[in-house]
Write a protein that holds these residues in place. Structure first.
Motif, short mmCIF file in Angstrom:
data_model
loop_
_atom_site.label_atom_id
_atom_site.label_comp_id
_atom_site.label_asym_id
_atom_site.label_seq_id
_atom_site.Cartn_x
_atom_site.Cartn_y
_atom_site.Cartn_z
N LEU A 16 3.45 28.26 35.08
CA LEU A 16 3.57 26.79 35.12
C LEU A 16 3.91 26.66 36.83
CD1 LEU A 16 5.06 25.23 31.89
CD2 LEU A 16 2.59 25.40 32.67
N GLU A 18 5.30 23.81 37.99
CA GLU A 18 6.59 23.06 37.87
C GLU A 18 7.19 23.20 36.39
OE1 GLU A 18 5.38 19.51 40.77
OE2 GLU A 18 4.21 19.76 38.98
N GLU A 19 8.35 23.51 36.12
CA GLU A 19 9.26 23.61 35.18
C GLU A 19 10.47 22.80 35.20
OE1 GLU A 19 8.63 27.51 32.76
OE2 GLU A 19 8.55 28.20 35.07
N VAL A 46 13.59 20.33 38.91
CA VAL A 46 12.16 20.95 38.65
C VAL A 46 12.08 22.06 39.58
CG1 VAL A 46 10.01 20.26 39.27
CG2 VAL A 46 11.56 18.54 38.49
N LYS A 47 11.95 23.12 38.83
CA LYS A 47 11.38 24.69 39.39
C LYS A 47 10.21 24.58 39.73
CE LYS A 47 11.51 29.46 38.14
NZ LYS A 47 11.96 30.27 37.36
N ARG A 48 9.89 24.98 41.06
CA ARG A 48 8.48 24.86 41.45
C ARG A 48 7.90 26.30 41.93
NH1 ARG A 48 10.49 19.86 43.10
NH2 ARG A 48 8.74 18.03 42.16
N SER A 198 4.93 19.48 31.96
CA SER A 198 5.67 20.52 31.63
C SER A 198 6.81 19.91 30.73
CB SER A 198 6.76 20.90 32.63
OG SER A 198 7.83 22.14 32.18
N GLN A 199 7.39 20.58 29.66
CA GLN A 199 8.34 19.95 28.73
C GLN A 199 9.36 21.25 28.25
OE1 GLN A 199 5.23 19.40 25.42
NE2 GLN A 199 7.18 19.66 24.33
N PHE A 200 10.46 20.58 28.04
CA PHE A 200 11.53 21.47 27.60
C PHE A 200 12.34 20.84 26.52
CE2 PHE A 200 16.00 22.90 28.04
CZ PHE A 200 16.20 24.13 27.98
#
Length: 251
Positions: A16, A18-19, A46-48, A198-200
């Motif tokens: 992904l 973006e996470e 947001v991890k990119r 993205s989803q968590f």
């Protein structure tokens, strides 16, 4: 052959761009005898893997309590008294449900994505069917939402997530005093132009502790002892109130 397997796995599960990286101020809530609610701080980043895109990201956070079926009844006044007329079985409704967004809800997630992920409060309530003789069955679900919103158990908090530089976000969720014990599912969605990118998901655990836990276990495991103890406390409280009243009269 191993190289081919690795290539196929990358095709099936792409990385992904973006996470979500999430944090919680606490992942457990203790219900004590003097519990009057709690506030959970949710924060993350947001991890990119790529530079920030031109279209802005939005954040949606949904916290859902344990679900259970319930019966909703309609009362009407007939012949001078209120009586139950219609009833609809709601298959599952969360005891607590809060949605926070970084912008107006209709802008952060499309209706299609809402239907797919069941994010909004009406989507979180599952009602498969109603008796054929009940014409406005949807109004029963709306009544559940209206009542629990007034109690603070259902919350829609638009523009409540602070989202800085399209990277860091934070918000808080107010949990009322009448929490149901159990696991509270917490979902975070990153969206762009209404689509979920993205989803968590994580869990907040809510448990009774101390005197509340002891009384709860006693009522479930030893109902006779619990009933006798409650009766004894009621009698003692009544006697003390009567004695205090007599003292006041003599004074």
């Amino acid at each position: 052959m191993k190289w081919l397997t690795v290539c196929l796995s990358l095709l099936v599960s792409p990385v992904l761009a973006e996470e979500v990286v999430l944090g919680l101020s606490q992942d457990q809530v203790a219900i004590t005898a003097d519990f009057d609610g709690s506030e959970i701080l949710l924060f993350g980043a947001v991890k990119r893997e790529e530079p920030i895109a031109a279209e802005p990201l939005e954040v949606v956070i949904a916290v859902s309590g344990p679900q259970s079926p319930l019966t909703v009844r309609r009362k009407e006044r007939k012949f001078g008294i209120w009586i139950n007329t219609d009833a609809v079985e709601i298959d599952a409704a969360p005891s607590f449900y809060a949605v926070a967004t970084s912008a107006p809800f209709s802008e952060v997630i499309s209706n299609v994505e809402d239907q797919r992920h069941k994010v909004s409060i009406p989507r979180a309530i599952r009602s498969v069917g109603a008796p054929m003789d009940v014409l406005d069955a949807q109004s029963f679900s709306e009544a559940v939402i209206r009542i629990r919103t007034a109690e603070g158990s259902y919350q829609l908090r638009e523009n409540a997530i602070q989202f800085d530089q399209q990277t860091l976000f934070r918000t808080s969720i107010k949990m009322p005093a009448n929490l149901t014990e159990g696991d509270y599912s917490t979902r975070i969605f990153l969206t762009r132009e209404g689509r979920v990118v993205s989803q968590f998901e994580t869990v907040i655990n809510v448990n009774k502790v101390g005197l509340e836990r002891w009384l709860f276990d006693l009522s479930r495991n030893q109902p006779l002892i619990y009933g006798l103890m409650s009766l004894a406390i009621a009698i003692a409280a009544g006697w003390m109130a009567s004695a205090a009243f007599q003292l006041l009269r003599r004074g």
